[in-house]
Design a protein around this motif. Structure first.
Motif, PDB file in Angstrom:
ATOM      1  N   LEU A 767      38.571  29.220 -16.530  1.00 42.06           N
ATOM      2  CA  LEU A 767      38.968  27.913 -16.010  1.00 42.06           C
ATOM      3  C   LEU A 767      40.455  27.927 -15.645  1.00 42.06           C
ATOM      4  N   ARG A 768      40.735  27.369 -14.488  1.00 44.89           N
ATOM      5  CA  ARG A 768      42.131  27.201 -14.064  1.00 44.89           C
ATOM      6  C   ARG A 768      42.513  25.759 -14.347  1.00 44.89           C
ATOM      7  N   LEU A 769      42.997  25.535 -15.571  1.00 46.57           N
ATOM      8  CA  LEU A 769      43.268  24.180 -16.036  1.00 46.57           C
ATOM      9  C   LEU A 769      44.621  23.696 -15.521  1.00 46.57           C
ATOM     10  N   GLU A 770      44.602  22.570 -14.863  1.00 44.68           N
ATOM     11  CA  GLU A 770      45.812  21.924 -14.376  1.00 44.68           C
ATOM     12  C   GLU A 770      45.634  20.420 -14.531  1.00 44.68           C
ATOM     13  N   TRP A 771      46.765  19.719 -14.530  1.00 46.78           N
ATOM     14  CA  TRP A 771      46.695  18.265 -14.653  1.00 46.78           C
ATOM     15  C   TRP A 771      46.326  17.676 -13.298  1.00 46.78           C
ATOM     16  N   GLN A 772      45.171  17.030 -13.280  1.00 45.16           N
ATOM     17  CA  GLN A 772      44.620  16.519 -12.032  1.00 45.16           C
ATOM     18  C   GLN A 772      44.479  15.000 -12.096  1.00 45.16           C
ATOM     19  N   SER A 773      44.530  14.386 -10.900  1.00 43.08           N
ATOM     20  CA  SER A 773      44.254  12.958 -10.777  1.00 43.08           C
ATOM     21  C   SER A 773      42.793  12.785 -10.405  1.00 43.08           C
ATOM     22  N   ILE A 774      42.061  12.010 -11.179  1.00 45.26           N
ATOM     23  CA  ILE A 774      40.652  11.800 -10.882  1.00 45.26           C
ATOM     24  C   ILE A 774      40.486  11.070  -9.558  1.00 45.26           C
ATOM     25  N   GLU A 775      41.513  10.303  -9.187  1.00 51.01           N
ATOM     26  CA  GLU A 775      41.472   9.609  -7.899  1.00 51.01           C
ATOM     27  C   GLU A 775      41.418  10.611  -6.746  1.00 51.01           C
ATOM     28  N   GLU A 776      42.233  11.663  -6.813  1.00 52.04           N
ATOM     29  CA  GLU A 776      42.243  12.665  -5.754  1.00 52.04           C
ATOM     30  C   GLU A 776      40.958  13.485  -5.749  1.00 52.04           C
ATOM     31  N   LEU A 777      40.446  13.787  -6.909  1.00 46.43           N
ATOM     32  CA  LEU A 777      39.204  14.563  -6.971  1.00 46.43           C
ATOM     33  C   LEU A 777      38.036  13.771  -6.370  1.00 46.43           C
ATOM     34  N   VAL A 778      37.968  12.468  -6.647  1.00 45.23           N
ATOM     35  CA  VAL A 778      36.910  11.646  -6.050  1.00 45.23           C
ATOM     36  C   VAL A 778      37.066  11.585  -4.536  1.00 45.23           C
ATOM     37  N   GLY A 779      38.300  11.449  -4.068  1.00 47.59           N
ATOM     38  CA  GLY A 779      38.528  11.404  -2.623  1.00 47.59           C
ATOM     39  C   GLY A 779      38.117  12.690  -1.947  1.00 47.59           C
ATOM     40  N   ALA A 780      38.435  13.836  -2.555  1.00 47.25           N
ATOM     41  CA  ALA A 780      38.064  15.122  -1.971  1.00 47.25           C
ATOM     42  C   ALA A 780      36.548  15.295  -1.941  1.00 47.25           C
ATOM     43  N   SER A 781      35.868  14.877  -2.991  1.00 47.46           N
ATOM     44  CA  SER A 781      34.413  15.022  -3.015  1.00 47.46           C
ATOM     45  C   SER A 781      33.753  14.099  -2.002  1.00 47.46           C
ATOM     46  N   LEU A 782      34.294  12.905  -1.808  1.00 48.74           N
ATOM     47  CA  LEU A 782      33.735  12.002  -0.796  1.00 48.74           C
ATOM     48  C   LEU A 782      33.907  12.579   0.604  1.00 48.74           C
ATOM     49  N   ALA A 783      35.064  13.198   0.849  1.00 51.43           N
ATOM     50  CA  ALA A 783      35.276  13.810   2.162  1.00 51.43           C
ATOM     51  C   ALA A 783      34.306  14.962   2.389  1.00 51.43           C
TER      52      ALA A 783
END
Length: 940
Positions: A767-783
Motif C-alpha cells: 500500500l502506498r499510504l498518503e493523506w488523502q481527501s475523500i472529497e477528491e477521491l469521490v470526484g475522481a471516481s465520478l469522473a
C-alpha cells in the motif's frame, strides 16, 4: 521419637522442592505491576522502583516503556539506559517493537518490558510479548512488566460483560500465577476519573470518549474489585508456597476455607448442604472429603450409592472433592486441612440406634475398667479432630430431620472409622474365612502338641501368634479376630494346668491370656490392614498404568476408526464392559462411529443427543433415566464436547462405585481429547488445501489477467482511433466499432479486477499510504464512471469538512468506482445514486446509496465472496468480482465494508466502508471554496 518421625517431611516433596529451588536459582525473577485499568499508575510505579534500583548500582535497562504522552512518566526515563526499538515491516507500515535479541545481548540485571499482553507484529520471533519475557527469564534476566485485570484470560469474559467492551489481547493465567511478585497499583474510581478529566491518562478528545464508554464509575469499581480479588489469590498462593518451603503444618488464618467431612451415612448430603451455605456466607472455598478405609469385606451397595450421590451433589455445588486414602479419618483430615490451610471443618451428628448406644456404653465401661480416667474422655470424631488440629474451628451440626420411613444410623466418623454393622458382615463376609481361621488354629494346636513339652509355653504362644498372622494375611480382620480368641482358648485348654480344662491354676496365666489376645487382635488388625492397603495400591497402580497405556496409544491414532477400536479394547480389558461411540461430525451432528457389539443392549440415540446437548451423564448409575441399561457420558474436550460414550457394564454397581466411575470418566476425557486433536488436524489439512488451491487460483488469475490486459488495451486504442474519423465509415460500421469498444472496455475492467484481486490475495502490492481527501477521491471516481452513470442521477453530500484519511488513493478510488458501477448495473435508468460520508468514533465512513431493488435477505455477506453475484438469474454482465475486490482493499487498510438497507426508503441498498482515522497533518483552511467543487450536488 515417634512424634519426631511423624513430623518428618515427605522425601518426594522435599526432593521436588529442592529441584524447583535449583531451577529458580538460574531463572530470572518476574515482577508484575497489576492494576484495574489504564491510568492507575502502573508504568509510573515501575519506573520509580527501577530508578531506585539503578541508584543502588543495579544494571537496569528500559526495554520498552509506553508513556502514552504523559510528561511525568516520560521524565522518569531520564538517566535510565534505554534499548532502541526494532523496526518491523508489515503491509507497507514500519512498526516499532521490543528488540528481544538486543536485550539478550545486553544481558542487564533487570529489564523493563511494559504491557505484558501486547501482541507482537507478524514476523517477530514470538507472537506475544509475554513469550519474549519467558525467554528473558530463561536467560537469567529479571523482568518487570505491567498488566491490567481485563487482559487475564479467566477474567476476560467477566470484564466484557461488565464494561460491554471485549479485549482481544489476553495473557494466560499461568503467566500471572507463576510471577514471583505481584505489585498491586490501586486507585479509587473517583481519583481515576479526576486524572482522566485532567488529561493525565488520555488526550482530551480520547478522554471524553473513554468516559462515555469504558471509564464509567460503575465499571471502574467492578474492575477494582476484580483486581483486588485476583491479587489476593496470588498472595494466598505465595503464602501456601512459603508454608510448603518452610514445612509449616499449622493453619494460618489468612483466608477462610471450609471442609465438610462425610462418610457413607444418611446425613452426608445434609452436611454438604450446610457446609455450602456456610462457605457462601463467608465467600470462601468449599472442600468435601471422605476416607477410603481398607475393609475386609466389600462396602455394601447402599452405602456406595449414598456416597456416589453425596459426591455428585458436592461437584454440582462447585466444591472440591477428594477421597483420602488411609485407615484413620482423623489423621487423614488433619493432613488435608494443614496442606490446604483450611480454617473450618464441618462434621455431622446422626441419631444412633439402641443397639449402637448399648455398644458405645459397653465400650466406655471397658475403657473405664482398663483406665478409670478414660471414663470421661470423648471419642467422637469432632473431639479427636479438635485434639489433632487445635488451630481450626470444628462445627458439629445438629442431627438432620429423620423421615418416618428412615432407619436410624450411626456417625460414620466416630473413632475415625466408617460405619459397619453386624448385618453388613453377615451379608458381605464369606464364612469360608472363619472356617479357615479354625483350621489354622487347629493346625497350630497340633504342631504345639507335637512339640510339647519339649517347647516351653512361651514358644508355643508364638505358634498361635503365627497362625493369627497367617489368617490376617489370607482372610482379613474378622477371621483374624476369631483366630485370636480361639487361640487363647486352645492354649488354655491344652497347655495350661490343669490340662483339658478352661480352669486356671495360676493367676499369672490370666495376664498371659490377656497379652496373647491383645497382641493377636492387634497383629491381626495391622496385618489385614496392610494387606488391604497393598491391594488398593496395586489396583491404583494398575489403573494408572492402564490410563497411561491408553493415552499413549491414543496419541498415535490418526483416524476416528482407530480411536473407536482402541476405546473398545481398553474399556473391555479394564472394566469388562462393551462400549459404543457417538462422534461429532463436521456438520455438528452426532453419528454412531461404528456398529454396536452384538452383546450390547440397544442404543438410544435420543438419549445420547440429550447427553451431548446438556453436557451431563445420563442412564444407568445417574439420576437421569437410571432405568437404562447403558451409561452415557459426554466426551468433554478443552474446546467443546466432541461426542458421547455409551457403556454397558456386566454389573450395574460398576457405574456407582466412586473409583470405577472416576476411572471411566478419565477414559472419556482421554477419548475426547484425542477426537479434538484429530478434528483440528483435519481442519488444518483442509485449511492447507484451501490455501494452496487459493494460491494456485490467484497465480492463474494473475497470469491470465496480465496476458489479456495488453491486447485489450490495444483493442480499445484501435477502436478509439476509428471512432475519431467520422464520415469515413458507414454508420453501421461505426455502430459495430462502438459496440466493440464498449465490450473491450468492459472486458478490460474485468481483467483489472482479476489482476487487483490476485495481487491483493498474494500481498504482492504494498500500500502506498498518503493523506488523502475523500472529497477528491469521490470526484475522481465520478469522473471515471461518467459513462456508466450517464443514465442515473448522482448526488454528493458536502465532504469538504471531513478530515484527511491515510490510504492508498488509487485503491480507494477503485473501491468507489466498483461501488458506483455496481449501483449503475443493478438499478434501473433514471434512479438516484447518493454518496455521503461522516466521522464515526475513530473511523471515517463512506456510503453509496441507491433506490434499486436492494439485496436479497440473507445474502448480505455472500455477495462479497469472489465470483458471487447478487442476482444469479439477472442478465446483467459481470463475473462477481467487484465487491470482492472492494472488500480485499478495505481489509488491507484495516477497515470494514458491509451492505445494509437504504435508510428512509422502502427498497434500495447502501454499501458502506470505513477507514481508520489517524492523526492527520495540520492543513491551512482555504479562504474560498471552488464553485465547481465536488461537494455540490451533481447530476448526470
Amino acid at each position: 521419637m515417634a512424634d519426631i518421625a511423624g513430623e518428618r517431611p515427605d522425601p518426594d516433596a522435599l526432593l521436588k522442592t529442592l529441584d524447583d529451588a535449583a531451577r529458580q536459582a538460574v531463572r530470572g525473577k518476574l515482577r508484575v505491576y497489576f492494576g484495574a485499568s489504564a491510568g492507575v499508575g502502573k508504568t509510573y510505579a515501575m519506573l520509580v522502583a527501577a530508578r531506585a534500583q539503578a541508584e543502588q548500582g543495579v544494571h537496569v535497562l528500559a526495554g520498552i516503556v509506553e508513556t502514552h504522552g504523559r510528561r511525568e512518566t516520560a521524565s522518569l526515563l531520564d538517566g535510565l539506559a534505554t534499548l532502541p526499538l526494532k523496526d518491523v515491516a508489515y503491509r507497507g507500515h514500519v512498526l516499532r517493537e521490543f528488540d528481544l535479541d538486543g536485550a539478550l545481548a545486553a544481558r542487564p540485571a533487570l529489564v523493563l518490558v511494559d504491557e505484558l499482553a501486547h501482541s507482537n507484529a507478524p514476523g517477530s520471533r514470538h507472537a506475544k510479548r509475554w513469550q519474549d519475557i519467558h525467554e528473558l527469564l530463561a536467560a537469567g534476566i529479571d523482568v518487570w512488566t505491567t498488566l491490567n485485570v481485563q487482559h487475564l484470560d479467566s477474567l476476560n469474559e467477566a470484564v466484557g460483560s461488565i464494561t460491554g467492551v471485549r479485549v482481544w489481547e489476553t495473557v494466560p493465567d499461568e503467566v500471572f500465577d507463576t510471577a514471583d511478585e505481584v505489585i498491586l497499583v490501586d486507585l479509587s474510581a473517583d481519583e481515576l476519573l479526576r486524572r482522566l478529566k485532567e488529561g493525565k491518562v488520555y488526550l482530551p478528545e480520547q478522554a471524553r470518549h473513554a468516559t462515555r464508554n469504558f471509564f464509567r464509575k460503575g465499571n471502574l469499581i467492578a474492575l477494582r474489585e476484580l483486581a483486588l480479588r485476583r491479587t489476593a489469590d496470588h498472595v494466598d498462593d505465595d503464602v501456601q508456597a512459603y508454608r510448603r518451603d518452610r514445612a509449616i503444618d499449622s493453619v494460618w488464618r489468612t483466608r477462610e476455607a471450609v471442609v465438610a467431612c462425610i462418610g457413607p451415612d444418611a446425613d452426608a448430603e445434609y452436611v454438604i448442604r450446610s457446609a455450602h451455605r456456610l462457605s457462601q456466607q463467608l465467600d470462601c472455598d468449599l472442600h468435601v472429603v471422605t476416607i477410603d478405609t481398607p475393609r475386609a469385606a466389600p462396602t455394601p451397595q447402599a452405602q456406595q450409592d449414598r456416597m456416589q450421590r453425596s459426591l455428585a451433589l458436592a461437584d454440582g455445588l462447585g466444591a472440591r472433592t477428594e477421597t483420602l486414602p488411609g485407615g484413620d479419618m482423623v489423621d487423614a483430615v488433619v493432613r488435608y486441612v494443614r496442606r490446604h490451610n483450611i480454617t473450618k471443618a464441618v462434621v455431622g451428628r446422626t441419631r444412633a440406634s439402641g443397639l449402637q448406644r448399648l455398644r458405645v456404653s459397653l465400650s466406655a465401661l471397658l475403657s473405664a475398667a482398663l483406665a478409670p480416667g478414660w471414663l470421661w474422655r470423648r471419642h467422637s470424631f469432632a473431639d479427636m479432630l479438635a485434639a489433632g488440629c487445635p488451630e481450626i474451628d470444628i462445627i458439629r451440626l445438629g442431627a438432620p430431620p429423620l423421615p418416618a420411613s428412615a432407619a436410624p444410623g450411626r456417625d460414620p466418623l466416630t473413632l475415625g472409622h466408617r460405619a459397619r454393622t453386624p448385618a453388613d458382615d453377615r451379608n458381605t463376609t464369606p464364612w469360608s474365612g472363619y472356617a479357615w481361621a479354625l483350621c489354622y488354629c487347629a493346625a497350630a494346636t497340633g504342631l504345639s502338641m507335637l512339640a510339647f513339652p519339649a517347647l516351653h509355653q512361651t514358644n508355643i504362644v508364638m505358634l498361635f501368634l503365627l497362625a493369627v498372622v497367617a489368617v490376617a494375611l489370607r482372610h482379613g480382620r474378622g477371621p483374624a479376630a476369631l483366630a485370636s480368641v480361639v487361640s487363647v482358648a486352645l492354649f488354655d485348654f491344652f497347655f495350661v494346668q490343669p490340662l483339658a480344662s478352661f480352669a486356671v491354676s495360676d493367676v499369672q496365666y490370666l495376664l498371659t491370656f490377656a497379652v496373647l489376645l491383645a497382641v493377636g487382635l492387634l497383629i491381626g488388625q495391622l496385618t489385614a490392614g496392610l494387606r488391604l492397603q497393598a491391594q488398593v495400591s496395586v489396583k491404583r497402580e494398575a489403573d494408572a498404568r492402564s490410563l497411561y497405556e491408553f493415552a499413549r496409544e491414543l496419541s498415535s491414532a490418526l483416524l476416528p476408526e482407530q480411536i473407536v477400536a482402541l476405546a473398545g479394547a481398553f474399556v473391555h480389558a479394564t472394566f469388562g464392559s462393551r462400549c459404543a461411540l457417538y462422534i461429532l461430525g463436521l456438520d455438528d451432528r452426532l453419528k454412531l462411529a461404528s456398529p454396536a457389539a452384538d452383546d450390547m443392549p440397544a442404543l438410544e440415540s435420543a438419549l445420547a443427543q440429550w447427553v451431548y446437548d446438556h453436557g451431563q451423564p445420563a442412564g444407568a448409575g445417574t439420576a437421569t433415566l437410571s432405568n437404562s441399561d447403558l451409561l452415557y457420558l459426554p466426551l468433554k474436550a478443552p474446546m467443546r464436547t466432541r461426542g458421547v460414550l455409551a457403556l454397558a457394564a456386566p454389573r450395574r454397581s460398576l457405574f456407582t462405585h466412586p473409583d470405577a466411575r472416576r476411572q471411566i470418566e478419565a477414559y472419556a476425557t482421554l477419548i475426547a481429547i484425542a477426537l479434538e486433536r484429530l478434528h483440528y488436524v483435519e481442519v488444518a489439512q483442509q485449511a492447507l488445501v484451501s490455501m494452496e488451491s487459493e494460491r494456485l487460483r490467484n497465480s492463474l488469475l494473475a497470469a491470465v489477467s496480465h496476458d489479456l490486459r495488453t491486447p485489450l488495451t490495444s483493442l480499445v486504442g484501435m477502436t478509439d482511433t476509428l471512432t475519431r474519423r467520422p464520415g469515413t465509415l458507414p454508420d453501421d460500421v461505426q455502430d459495430t466499432i462502438r459496440a466493440m469498444r464498449d465490450q473491450a472496455q468492459r472486458m478490460h475492467a474485468l481483467v483489472v479486477n482479476l489482476l487487483d484481486m490476485a495481487r491483493l490475495q498474494s500481498h504482492d502490492t504494498p500500500l502506498r499510504l498518503e493523506w488523502q481527501s475523500i472529497e477528491e477521491l469521490v470526484g475522481a471516481s465520478l469522473a471515471a464512471m461518467r459513462e456508466p452513470l450517464a443514465a442515473h442521477h448522482v448526488t454528493v453530500a458536502r465532504l469538504s469538512d471531513l478530515p484527511l484519511v491515510e490510504c492508498d488513493g488509487v485503491l480507494i478510488e477503485r473501491v468507489l468506482c466498483n461501488l458506483l458501477e455496481n449501483a449503475a448495473k443493478y438499478t434501473p435508468p433514471g434512479s438516484t445514486v447518493h454518496i455521503h460520508a461522516a466521522v464515526h468514533d475513530d473511523s471515517l465512513r463512506v456510503a453509496v446509496c441507491d433506490n434499486g431493488p436492494g439485496v436479497t435477505p440473507g445474502a448480505e455477506r455472500r455477495i462479497f465472496e469472489k465470483f458471487t453475484r447478487g442476482d444469479r438469474e439477472s442478465a446483467t454482465p459481470g463475473v462477481g468480482l467487484g465487491l470482492a475486490v472492494c472488500e480485499a482493499i478495505i481489509l488491507a487498510h484495516h477497515g470494514r465494508i458491509w451492505v445494509e438497507h437504504t435508510p428512509g426508503q422502502a427498497h434500495g441498498a447502501q454499501f458502506v466502508f470505513s477507514l481508520p482515522l489517524g492523526t492527520p497533518p495540520d492543513v491551512q483552511p482555504e479562504s474560498t471554496e471552488s464553485a465547481d467543487s465536488p461537494n455540490s450536488p451533481n447530476s448526470h
